[in-house]
Motif scaffolding. Sequence first.
Motif, PDB file in Angstrom:
ATOM      1  N   GLY A   1       0.989  -1.224   0.001  1.00 29.53           N
ATOM      2  CA  GLY A   1       0.223   0.065   0.134  1.00 29.53           C
ATOM      3  C   GLY A   1       0.790   1.058  -0.012  1.00 29.53           C
ATOM      4  N   ILE A   2       0.239   2.528  -0.411  1.00 33.96           N
ATOM      5  CA  ILE A   2       0.980   3.517  -0.334  1.00 33.96           C
ATOM      6  C   ILE A   2       0.570   4.547   0.860  1.00 33.96           C
ATOM      7  N   PHE A   3      -0.612   4.524   1.510  1.00 34.13           N
ATOM      8  CA  PHE A   3      -1.062   5.554   2.182  1.00 34.13           C
ATOM      9  C   PHE A   3      -0.990   5.153   3.698  1.00 34.13           C
ATOM     10  N   THR A   4      -0.477   6.184   4.553  1.00 37.62           N
ATOM     11  CA  THR A   4      -0.669   5.725   5.866  1.00 37.62           C
ATOM     12  C   THR A   4      -2.073   6.125   6.378  1.00 37.62           C
ATOM     13  N   SER A   5      -2.411   6.041   7.519  1.00 39.73           N
ATOM     14  CA  SER A   5      -3.889   6.300   8.138  1.00 39.73           C
ATOM     15  C   SER A   5      -4.398   7.931   7.915  1.00 39.73           C
ATOM     16  N   ASP A   6      -3.063   8.858   7.748  1.00 46.90           N
ATOM     17  CA  ASP A   6      -3.466  10.196   7.703  1.00 46.90           C
ATOM     18  C   ASP A   6      -3.088  10.632   6.195  1.00 46.90           C
ATOM     19  N   TYR A   7      -3.064   9.906   5.234  1.00 49.30           N
ATOM     20  CA  TYR A   7      -2.708  10.135   3.847  1.00 49.30           C
ATOM     21  C   TYR A   7      -1.430  10.622   3.531  1.00 49.30           C
ATOM     22  N   GLY A   8      -0.428  10.050   4.551  1.00 49.27           N
ATOM     23  CA  GLY A   8       0.836  10.286   4.129  1.00 49.27           C
ATOM     24  C   GLY A   8       1.391   9.332   3.151  1.00 49.27           C
ATOM     25  N   ILE A   9       2.597   9.614   2.473  1.00 49.87           N
ATOM     26  CA  ILE A   9       3.215   8.732   1.729  1.00 49.87           C
ATOM     27  C   ILE A   9       4.688   8.566   2.080  1.00 49.87           C
ATOM     28  N   ASN A  10       5.424   7.461   2.115  1.00 52.57           N
ATOM     29  CA  ASN A  10       6.811   7.426   2.307  1.00 52.57           C
ATOM     30  C   ASN A  10       7.247   6.596   1.001  1.00 52.57           C
ATOM     31  N   LEU A  11       8.008   7.401   0.081  1.00 52.59           N
ATOM     32  CA  LEU A  11       8.448   6.836  -0.900  1.00 52.59           C
ATOM     33  C   LEU A  11       9.745   5.995  -0.658  1.00 52.59           C
ATOM     34  N   TYR A  12      10.500   6.370   0.184  1.00 56.29           N
ATOM     35  CA  TYR A  12      11.751   5.775   0.774  1.00 56.29           C
ATOM     36  C   TYR A  12      11.772   5.468   2.451  1.00 56.29           C
ATOM     37  N   ARG A  13      12.660   4.571   2.682  1.00 61.34           N
ATOM     38  CA  ARG A  13      12.756   4.317   4.081  1.00 61.34           C
ATOM     39  C   ARG A  13      14.116   4.284   4.368  1.00 61.34           C
ATOM     40  N   GLY A  14      14.493   5.075   5.551  1.00 54.23           N
ATOM     41  CA  GLY A  14      16.094   5.483   5.754  1.00 54.23           C
ATOM     42  C   GLY A  14      16.429   6.567   5.054  1.00 54.23           C
ATOM     43  N   CYS A  15      17.591   7.080   5.355  1.00 51.69           N
ATOM     44  CA  CYS A  15      18.239   8.338   4.881  1.00 51.69           C
ATOM     45  C   CYS A  15      19.462   8.345   4.901  1.00 51.69           C
ATOM     46  N   THR A  16      20.269   9.486   4.308  1.00 53.04           N
ATOM     47  CA  THR A  16      21.694   9.532   4.126  1.00 53.04           C
ATOM     48  C   THR A  16      21.849  10.856   4.550  1.00 53.04           C
ATOM     49  N   HIS A  17      21.195  11.798   4.962  1.00 52.38           N
ATOM     50  CA  HIS A  17      21.285  13.198   5.383  1.00 52.38           C
ATOM     51  C   HIS A  17      22.415  12.958   6.689  1.00 52.38           C
ATOM     52  N   GLY A  18      22.204  12.154   7.428  1.00 49.73           N
ATOM     53  CA  GLY A  18      23.373  11.988   8.350  1.00 49.73           C
ATOM     54  C   GLY A  18      23.019  12.919   9.757  1.00 49.73           C
ATOM     55  N   CYS A  19      21.820  13.509   9.768  1.00 45.60           N
ATOM     56  CA  CYS A  19      21.347  14.189  11.026  1.00 45.60           C
ATOM     57  C   CYS A  19      21.596  13.474  12.218  1.00 45.60           C
ATOM     58  N   ILE A  20      22.363  14.145  13.269  1.00 45.86           N
ATOM     59  CA  ILE A  20      22.705  13.278  14.501  1.00 45.86           C
ATOM     60  C   ILE A  20      21.503  13.052  15.159  1.00 45.86           C
ATOM     61  N   TYR A  21      20.560  13.980  15.335  1.00 51.48           N
ATOM     62  CA  TYR A  21      19.541  13.642  15.916  1.00 51.48           C
ATOM     63  C   TYR A  21      18.109  12.792  15.625  1.00 51.48           C
ATOM     64  N   CYS A  22      18.291  12.216  14.512  1.00 54.16           N
ATOM     65  CA  CYS A  22      17.174  11.875  13.859  1.00 54.16           C
ATOM     66  C   CYS A  22      16.271  10.761  14.604  1.00 54.16           C
ATOM     67  N   ASP A  23      14.915  10.759  14.872  1.00 51.18           N
ATOM     68  CA  ASP A  23      14.250   9.983  15.707  1.00 51.18           C
ATOM     69  C   ASP A  23      13.888   8.677  14.894  1.00 51.18           C
ATOM     70  N   SER A  24      14.126   9.015  13.416  1.00 57.22           N
ATOM     71  CA  SER A  24      13.576   7.754  12.623  1.00 57.22           C
ATOM     72  C   SER A  24      14.595   6.651  12.806  1.00 57.22           C
TER      73      SER A  24
END
Length: 286
Positions: free
Chosen positions: A8-31
């Motif tokens: 599926g594509i939508f979360t319960s509040d009509y959000g979409i996440n095309l990617y999972r994970g990140c390379t920005h490297g933010c030191i505080y990332c809750d994800s």
Amino acid sequence: MHYVKAKGIFTSDYGINLYRGCTHGCIYCDSRSDIYNFNHEFEDIEVKENAVELLKRELVRRKPFMVVTGAMTDPYVPIEKRLQHVRKCLQLIYRYGYGFSCLTKSDLILRDLDLIKKINEKSKAVVQITITTADDDLCKIIEPNVCPTSRRVDVLKKLDEKGIPAVVWLSPILPYINDTEENINSILDFCIDANVRGVLSLNMGFSLRKGNREYFYGKLDENFPGLRERYVEEFGERNFIYSKNNKKLKGIIENRCRKHGMLYKQEEIIEYMREFPSRFIQSKLM
């Protein structure tokens, strides 16, 4: 990078996440937190190869609303430059008369301003930009692999030129790192100059849960020697921590936003970003 087939594509509040994970490297990332159950390295970005197809299938059969992205992963990670999944989704959102809102730190969004402008003229678009520090040097320490604050301010100004409303996430606030009056006032100066619609500050702090905590503390050891010990002593193993300057900083934000006509109450900003103009729903149904 690796591919998966999504169901599926939508979360319960009509959000979409095309990617999972990140390379920005933010030191505080809750994800990075364990609660999100990543079964791969965080920097090994998971790509939903059928996301565009799934989105089209959903858009053709629903009443229009605001399609939102950026809650878990910045949609404009570097691989988006090549894959163009966000751009393909924007084309669908425009074609079928939906609205669009996203949260990003990346200037790659400038590539898509043509489509976002069209969406805003046809229905509604809101771009959310995270700014945590006015200092580019500090930005490169806490958000090392993404454009610096000065470039994000350029993005805000270009959004204003195109008539696209923007909301600034003045968050997260890291105690003893960016929780100063000078920093908050400088970011607000940027917001006022760029005519942003609202400033979302949440509370003057951030989440520090298991999984994220270990990564964050490692980065403190690298870049802020001795600060880890202060955090451990003051905050222990709390999942959410706040600056001791919380009340004063919140007051600065509220007073200056009120003076310059910018939204600052969390519930009002969320409602503004989520609300889809009813006249466009009716026009699509007719």
